[in-house]
Scaffold this active site. Sequence first.
Site, mmCIF file in Angstrom:
data_model
loop_
_atom_site.group_PDB
_atom_site.id
_atom_site.type_symbol
_atom_site.label_atom_id
_atom_site.label_comp_id
_atom_site.label_asym_id
_atom_site.label_seq_id
_atom_site.Cartn_x
_atom_site.Cartn_y
_atom_site.Cartn_z
ATOM 1 N N LYS A 182 -9.542 2.437 -2.436
ATOM 2 C CA LYS A 182 -9.778 1.844 -1.107
ATOM 3 C C LYS A 182 -11.175 2.208 -0.606
ATOM 4 C CE LYS A 182 -7.367 1.926 3.415
ATOM 5 N NZ LYS A 182 -6.039 2.246 3.993
ATOM 6 N N CYS A 229 -5.789 -2.631 2.232
ATOM 7 C CA CYS A 229 -5.515 -2.658 3.669
ATOM 8 C C CYS A 229 -6.726 -2.839 4.587
ATOM 9 C CB CYS A 229 -4.693 -1.441 4.081
ATOM 10 S SG CYS A 229 -3.968 -1.696 5.720
ATOM 11 N N GLU A 270 0.839 -1.208 0.000
ATOM 12 C CA GLU A 270 0.000 0.000 0.000
ATOM 13 C C GLU A 270 0.880 1.267 0.000
ATOM 14 O OE1 GLU A 270 -2.270 0.552 3.600
ATOM 15 O OE2 GLU A 270 -3.700 1.895 2.632
HETATM 16 N N1 LIG Z 1 -3.401 1.316 6.085
HETATM 17 C C1 LIG Z 1 -4.427 0.920 6.805
HETATM 18 O O1 LIG Z 1 -5.560 0.942 6.347
HETATM 19 N N2 LIG Z 1 -4.136 0.503 8.057
HETATM 20 C C2 LIG Z 1 -5.123 0.311 9.044
HETATM 21 C C3 LIG Z 1 -4.711 -0.636 10.073
HETATM 22 C C4 LIG Z 1 -5.146 -2.014 9.798
HETATM 23 O O2 LIG Z 1 -6.155 -2.217 9.119
HETATM 24 O O3 LIG Z 1 -4.489 -2.931 10.247
#
Ligand SMILES: NC(=O)NCCC(=O)O
Length: 383
Positions: free
Chosen positions: A195, A232, A118
């Site tokens: 996203k 993510c 990401e």
């Molecule tokens: N980049 C991101 O969405 N991180 C959020 C933390 C997670 O989902 O573990």
Amino acid sequence: MAAEFDSLEKCLAKHLPAADLKTVNQILYGRELRSLSLPEDATSLASERDLEVQGYGIDAHQEELRAARVVRVGAIQNKIVLPTSASVDEQRTALHKRIGQMVEIAAMCGVNVLCLQEAWPMPFAFCTREKHPWCEFAEDALIGPTTKLCQEWAKKYNMVIISPILERDEVHGDTMWNTAVIISNSGQVMGKSRKNHIPRVGDFNESTYYMEGDTGHKVFETQFGRIAVNICYGRHHPQNWMMYGVNGAELVFNPSATVGTLSEPMWGIEARNAAIANSYFTCAINRVGTEHFPNEFSSGDGKPAHKDFGHFYGSTYVAAPDASRTPGLSRTRDGLLVTELDLNLCRQMKDGWGFRMTQRLNLYAESLTEAIKPDYKPPIVKE
Ligand SMILES: NC(=O)NCCC(=O)O
């Protein structure tokens, strides 16, 4: 400071007797996967470049009417290269160079479809809540420098590349999105997948930087199978995974950036469960290392202000629809995971377990239509 724990798999292998290890691995990771032999020139170049490389094969039954649909999938996890105090251009250029070296090795390993982590051309600066200079890392998804570079690689190496970036959409008010750009092995941009779900947890203060995705659940029909991208935090939402399956995905990537204290117990479960429930392959990729920022920020939890996000624990892995999975890459090192998989396993699992056939989407479509109405009364039966 104590050294970071390197890998769960290495720890088990070090401490368990061989017979126990075999059984433990079977319980934890499903059937034993074939180890994939990778070209010697690729592995020695990788060690010269301080890159861990692991390779596995996930086979399916030989069918009578369909030929095997074997694809090599690559996943790259990496640290940032320069300190976050370097200029935006220097930081991004250094990452372009480093990842270029890894993509070359992926090509030597015969990778057909490659996914990066990401927001790979930047530090994960959303924790700071500062806009300057971090917003300057945002770039156009179609003609930005990162996309152009990935197009060159894709064409040169005949490889589909999934490039997750912070996107700047100049046509629509300079809006920012967290976007995966899908580049065909011909070098053409096939499209983008934004996203869908934005974290509002811990130091993941991302909602002040970019908007909730508006591209739905696109599936890209590439020469190497039907692929999709669940970025993510979207991995915590089973419906998000489900829709990519409903739309026909055979392989869903989950490029991520997440830290140990927050999410590590969830990491091995979510993408794997999605693979089982939706009868497709998943590939969960996480960045590595600890990123330090010039200015202190607080996490709103009463603890002292600090300058780092905590440790991104890597542990990139591939999960199969039959509940098997590869071991994870290291928790601390840059790495390339190469997995040769037969996409025929998706239908074989649908036939075997019937999870898609028994999914009863109509039941949930009706129930959810009711549940989102303002006057909805949950059917709670009291004594
Ligand atoms: N980049 C991101 O969405 N991180 C959020 C933390 C997670 O989902 O573990």
